[in-house]
Structure formats: structure tokens, C-alpha cells
Scaffold this motif. Structure first.
Motif, PDB file in Angstrom:
ATOM      1  N   PHE A  32      36.450  38.174 -35.168  1.00 39.42           N
ATOM      2  CA  PHE A  32      37.305  37.069 -35.587  1.00 39.42           C
ATOM      3  C   PHE A  32      37.570  36.093 -34.443  1.00 39.42           C
ATOM      4  O   PHE A  32      37.637  34.883 -34.658  1.00 39.42           O
ATOM      5  CB  PHE A  32      38.626  37.613 -36.135  1.00 39.42           C
ATOM      6  CG  PHE A  32      38.553  38.008 -37.584  1.00 39.42           C
ATOM      7  CD1 PHE A  32      38.821  37.079 -38.582  1.00 39.42           C
ATOM      8  CD2 PHE A  32      38.196  39.289 -37.960  1.00 39.42           C
ATOM      9  CE1 PHE A  32      38.746  37.425 -39.919  1.00 39.42           C
ATOM     10  CE2 PHE A  32      38.113  39.650 -39.298  1.00 39.42           C
ATOM     11  CZ  PHE A  32      38.393  38.713 -40.283  1.00 39.42           C
ATOM     12  N   LEU A  33      37.714  36.622 -33.225  1.00 36.97           N
ATOM     13  CA  LEU A  33      37.898  35.735 -32.081  1.00 36.97           C
ATOM     14  C   LEU A  33      36.667  34.876 -31.851  1.00 36.97           C
ATOM     15  O   LEU A  33      36.768  33.680 -31.557  1.00 36.97           O
ATOM     16  CB  LEU A  33      38.208  36.556 -30.830  1.00 36.97           C
ATOM     17  CG  LEU A  33      39.616  37.129 -30.707  1.00 36.97           C
ATOM     18  CD1 LEU A  33      39.724  38.010 -29.468  1.00 36.97           C
ATOM     19  CD2 LEU A  33      40.651  36.016 -30.653  1.00 36.97           C
ATOM     20  N   MET A  34      35.485  35.491 -32.002  1.00 34.12           N
ATOM     21  CA  MET A  34      34.246  34.766 -31.744  1.00 34.12           C
ATOM     22  C   MET A  34      34.040  33.630 -32.752  1.00 34.12           C
ATOM     23  O   MET A  34      33.517  32.560 -32.406  1.00 34.12           O
ATOM     24  CB  MET A  34      33.058  35.734 -31.792  1.00 34.12           C
ATOM     25  CG  MET A  34      31.726  35.090 -31.457  1.00 34.12           C
ATOM     26  SD  MET A  34      30.385  36.302 -31.453  1.00 34.12           S
ATOM     27  CE  MET A  34      30.909  37.339 -30.091  1.00 34.12           C
ATOM     28  N   VAL A  35      34.451  33.841 -34.004  1.00 35.62           N
ATOM     29  CA  VAL A  35      34.215  32.841 -35.056  1.00 35.62           C
ATOM     30  C   VAL A  35      35.364  31.848 -35.172  1.00 35.62           C
ATOM     31  O   VAL A  35      35.157  30.629 -35.229  1.00 35.62           O
ATOM     32  CB  VAL A  35      33.974  33.548 -36.407  1.00 35.62           C
ATOM     33  CG1 VAL A  35      33.874  32.522 -37.536  1.00 35.62           C
ATOM     34  CG2 VAL A  35      32.696  34.379 -36.359  1.00 35.62           C
ATOM     35  N   LEU A  36      36.601  32.349 -35.198  1.00 37.65           N
ATOM     36  CA  LEU A  36      37.748  31.487 -35.488  1.00 37.65           C
ATOM     37  C   LEU A  36      38.391  30.882 -34.249  1.00 37.65           C
ATOM     38  O   LEU A  36      38.839  29.744 -34.278  1.00 37.65           O
ATOM     39  CB  LEU A  36      38.791  32.284 -36.276  1.00 37.65           C
ATOM     40  CG  LEU A  36      38.320  32.847 -37.625  1.00 37.65           C
ATOM     41  CD1 LEU A  36      39.432  33.632 -38.284  1.00 37.65           C
ATOM     42  CD2 LEU A  36      37.831  31.735 -38.548  1.00 37.65           C
ATOM     43  N   TRP A  37      38.442  31.643 -33.188  1.00 31.75           N
ATOM     44  CA  TRP A  37      39.104  31.165 -31.965  1.00 31.75           C
ATOM     45  C   TRP A  37      38.227  31.398 -30.739  1.00 31.75           C
ATOM     46  O   TRP A  37      38.594  32.187 -29.852  1.00 31.75           O
ATOM     47  CB  TRP A  37      40.452  31.858 -31.791  1.00 31.75           C
ATOM     48  CG  TRP A  37      41.358  31.713 -32.972  1.00 31.75           C
ATOM     49  CD1 TRP A  37      42.057  30.607 -33.349  1.00 31.75           C
ATOM     50  CD2 TRP A  37      41.655  32.721 -33.957  1.00 31.75           C
ATOM     51  NE1 TRP A  37      42.768  30.847 -34.482  1.00 31.75           N
ATOM     52  CE2 TRP A  37      42.551  32.139 -34.888  1.00 31.75           C
ATOM     53  CE3 TRP A  37      41.270  34.048 -34.140  1.00 31.75           C
ATOM     54  CZ2 TRP A  37      43.045  32.848 -35.980  1.00 31.75           C
ATOM     55  CZ3 TRP A  37      41.743  34.746 -35.214  1.00 31.75           C
ATOM     56  CH2 TRP A  37      42.627  34.146 -36.124  1.00 31.75           C
ATOM     57  N   PRO A  38      37.060  30.775 -30.696  1.00 30.03           N
ATOM     58  CA  PRO A  38      36.165  31.004 -29.543  1.00 30.03           C
ATOM     59  C   PRO A  38      36.747  30.495 -28.226  1.00 30.03           C
ATOM     60  O   PRO A  38      36.288  30.910 -27.163  1.00 30.03           O
ATOM     61  CB  PRO A  38      34.902  30.219 -29.925  1.00 30.03           C
ATOM     62  CG  PRO A  38      35.371  29.182 -30.894  1.00 30.03           C
ATOM     63  CD  PRO A  38      36.499  29.813 -31.655  1.00 30.03           C
ATOM     64  N   GLN A  39      37.752  29.613 -28.299  1.00 30.19           N
ATOM     65  CA  GLN A  39      38.331  29.090 -27.062  1.00 30.19           C
ATOM     66  C   GLN A  39      39.049  30.172 -26.255  1.00 30.19           C
ATOM     67  O   GLN A  39      39.251  30.028 -25.049  1.00 30.19           O
ATOM     68  CB  GLN A  39      39.313  27.947 -27.362  1.00 30.19           C
ATOM     69  CG  GLN A  39      40.536  28.339 -28.165  1.00 30.19           C
ATOM     70  CD  GLN A  39      40.312  28.286 -29.674  1.00 30.19           C
ATOM     71  OE1 GLN A  39      39.166  28.174 -30.120  1.00 30.19           O
ATOM     72  NE2 GLN A  39      41.396  28.351 -30.432  1.00 30.19           N
ATOM     73  N   PHE A  40      39.408  31.279 -26.932  1.00 26.35           N
ATOM     74  CA  PHE A  40      40.077  32.357 -26.205  1.00 26.35           C
ATOM     75  C   PHE A  40      39.150  33.015 -25.191  1.00 26.35           C
ATOM     76  O   PHE A  40      39.617  33.661 -24.247  1.00 26.35           O
ATOM     77  CB  PHE A  40      40.610  33.410 -27.189  1.00 26.35           C
ATOM     78  CG  PHE A  40      41.909  33.026 -27.831  1.00 26.35           C
ATOM     79  CD1 PHE A  40      43.100  33.155 -27.147  1.00 26.35           C
ATOM     80  CD2 PHE A  40      41.939  32.522 -29.121  1.00 26.35           C
ATOM     81  CE1 PHE A  40      44.307  32.798 -27.733  1.00 26.35           C
ATOM     82  CE2 PHE A  40      43.132  32.163 -29.719  1.00 26.35           C
ATOM     83  CZ  PHE A  40      44.330  32.301 -29.025  1.00 26.35           C
ATOM     84  N   MET A  86      37.410  25.326 -39.339  1.00 20.00           N
ATOM     85  CA  MET A  86      36.937  26.132 -40.460  1.00 20.00           C
ATOM     86  C   MET A  86      35.560  26.716 -40.148  1.00 20.00           C
ATOM     87  O   MET A  86      34.694  26.014 -39.643  1.00 20.00           O
ATOM     88  CB  MET A  86      36.852  25.279 -41.719  1.00 20.00           C
ATOM     89  CG  MET A  86      38.191  24.835 -42.262  1.00 20.00           C
ATOM     90  SD  MET A  86      39.188  26.246 -42.808  1.00 20.00           S
ATOM     91  CE  MET A  86      38.214  26.786 -44.213  1.00 20.00           C
ATOM     92  N   PRO A  87      35.338  27.998 -40.436  1.00 25.91           N
ATOM     93  CA  PRO A  87      34.024  28.580 -40.165  1.00 25.91           C
ATOM     94  C   PRO A  87      32.972  28.050 -41.124  1.00 25.91           C
ATOM     95  O   PRO A  87      33.267  27.691 -42.269  1.00 25.91           O
ATOM     96  CB  PRO A  87      34.266  30.079 -40.382  1.00 25.91           C
ATOM     97  CG  PRO A  87      35.433  30.151 -41.311  1.00 25.91           C
ATOM     98  CD  PRO A  87      36.293  28.972 -40.957  1.00 25.91           C
TER      99      PRO A  87
END
Length: 305
Positions: A67-75, A1-2
Motif C-alpha cells: 500500500f505504501l508503494m502504490v498509494l504513498w510512494p513519497q514515504f 488515485m492508483p
């Protein structure tokens, strides 16, 4: 969760995305409708449409990046995905910058008035001049991508060598980042200087025209207003471009020095002011777009009532 700060960042990013899509989407829609009706499009409208389309693509890439940076940084651990996003962002941002520069130069040739034969020769071939600039921008884009790829490889090699060296001074990373920034982004100086030259020459043309109007006691002076309107558009582009470039530099600097995601996200929000705010300035400065926007607002107001 952010976290709370990350949620605020995503809401702000969505707001800037909506504002940018409304402004640039309106430009594309109006010009496309006009092109379908008249089966032709002026040079200024072609540049405006190309500029708006490149910025629309840029907004979609930036929204996905946020959104990638906040929710899915593992990408971002996937090197190919991060590289693809970076290349697409650089491509769209580069094209948008050069289309805006071509628009400034177009206004200069269309409105300014000089007796020099070189200016008359270039003015007669404005379309070819803009085409040469766009083709030259593709060369600069290729050069920029090569430089960035080289420095990314160099950065990874240096990091792998020194990642276990506790004596590695932070000043080394700062120096490497600053050197790569200067080399890879000096290309942005070219469109900036071209637009700045257009603004200065428009100012000189306005002064000469104002002096001639006073000497001839002319009352119907539409060219003075055209000069002022073009100068406002070019000046707004330069000011917003400085803000945009500064935020781009500060984003990397904050990530390197502060090393806090919150600071990085806050700086990232400022760069979107340029592509979204400049689109509304272009709408207000273009008579066709401004009148269409006023009619649309009037119809919406009547519908709401």
C-alpha cells in the motif's frame, strides 16, 4: 488515485494476504488450543507454530509495503522508514526460511533410518541439533544485515558520485547490483542445501526401506507412507523456495533494468505464493491439522445447509 494496474496489484495483494493469514492463522490457532488443553506441545508443533507466526508477521509487513508503494510512494523518501521496513522484512523472511528448514531436518531425523553411528548420535540429539541451527541462523542474520547495510551505503555513495555523469554506463549499475545480490543473498544457499540434503537422504532411506520390505514380504508398511509424505513436504518447500527466491531477485532486477513500477509489482506478487501455499501443504501433510480442517469444513458446510 492508483492506476488500473496498481488497483489490480492491490486486490491481488489483499487476496494473497487473506489466503496466507487463513492458512498460517489456522496452524497457530489449532496448536495453541492443543497446547492449552494438554499443557504441552511437540517439537514439530513448536516449529510449525513458530513458522506460521513469522509468516503472519511477514504478510502484515508486505501488505503495508504494497500500500505504501502504490498509494504513498513519497514515504520511501524517508530513509529511516524505508530502512525499518526492509529490516523487518528481512528478519521475518529469514526466520521463516530457517524454521521451514528446521522442519525439513526434523522430518528427516524422525522418519529416516540409517545404521551409521553418526546418524544415531544426531538423531538422539535432534532437539539440540535444531537449537544449534536456529542459533547459527541468528549469526547469519546479523551477517546479512551488516552486508546489506554496507552495500546500501556503498550504493548511495556511488549514486551520488555518478548521478550527474551522463557517461555512466547502465552496465555499471547492473554489475554493482549483481555483486551486492550475490554477496548479501548467498546465505540463503545454506538452508536450501540443508533441505536438499534432507530430501536426498530421505530418498536413500526410502529406497533401502523398500528393498527390506520386499525381502521380508511385509504387508503392513506405514513407514513407506511416512517417507513419501515427508519427501513431498520437503520437495514442496524446495520448489516454492526457488520460486520465492527467484521473484525476490527479479524484483530488484526489474526495478533496475526495466525501471517500470508495473513490472516490479507483478514480480512482487509471486513471492507470496511461497508463504501462503506452503502453509496449506503443511496442513494437508499433518494428520492433526488435516483432520481439524476437515471437521471445520464439515461444520461450515452443515451450517450453510
Amino acid at each position: 488515485m492508483p492506476s488500473g494496474a496498481e488497483s489490480v496489484f492491490l486486490v491481488a495483494a489483499m487476496g494473497e494476504f487473506i489466503a496466507g493469514m487463513l492458512g498460517n492463522g489456522f496452524i497457530v490457532l489449532v496448536n495453541c488450543i492443543d497446547w492449552v488443553k494438554s499443557q504441552k506441545l511437540s517439537a514439530a508443533d513448536c516449529i510449525l507454530t513458530s513458522l506460521a507466526l513469522s509468516r503472519i508477521t511477514l504478510f502484515w509487513i508486505s501488505l503495508a509495503d504494497s500500500f505504501l508503494m502504490v498509494l504513498w510512494p513519497q514515504f520511501y523518501a524517508i530513509g529511516k522508514l524505508a530502512k525499518l521496513i526492509g529490516i523487518l522484512w528481512i528478519l521475518c523472511n529469514h526466520l521463516a526460511t530457517w524454521f521451514a528448514t528446521c522442519l525439513s531436518i526434523f522430518y528427516f531425523f524422525k522418519i529416516a533410518n540409517f545404521s551409521h553411528p553418526c546418524f544415531a548420535w544426531l538423531r538422539w540429539r535432534t532437539g539440540k541439533v535444531l537449537l544449534v541451527l536456529l542459533l547459527g541462523s541468528l549469526f547469519f542474520l546479523f551477517l546479512k544485515l551488516v552486508l546489506i547495510d554496507s552495500f546500501n551505503g556503498f550504493w548511495i555513495n556511488v549514486y551520488n558520485i555518478h548521478e550527474r555523469n551522463s557517461t555512466w554506463s547502465p552496465g555499471v549499475s547492473e554489475t554493482l547490483y549483481l555483486n551486492s545480490l550475490i554477496v548479501s543473498n548467498f546465505i540463503y544457499l545454506i538452508p536450501f542445501l540443508l533441505s536438499l540434503s534432507s530430501l536426498l537422504l530421505l530418498s536413500l532411506s526410502l529406497m533401502r526401506h523398500t528393498r527390506n520390505v520386499r525381502m521380508n514380504s511385509s504387508s503392513n508398511d506405514f513407514r513407506t507412507e511416512a517417507h513419501k509424505k515427508a519427501m513431498k513436504i520437503v520437495l514442496s518447500f524446495l520448489l516454492l523456495f526457488i520460486l520465492h527466491f527467484s521473484s525476490f531477485v527479479l524484483t530488484g532486477w526489474c526495478f533496475l533494468i526495466v525501471q517500470k513500477q508495473q513490472a516490479n509489482l507483478a514480480v512482487m506478487l509471486t513471492w507470496s505464493i511461497f508463504p501462503s501455499g506452503h502453509s496449506f501443504i503443511l496442513i494437508l501433510g499433518n494428520s492433526k491439522l488435516r483432520q481439524t480442517a476437515l471437521k471445520l469444513l464439515w461444520h461450515l458446510n452443515c451450517h450453510l445447509k
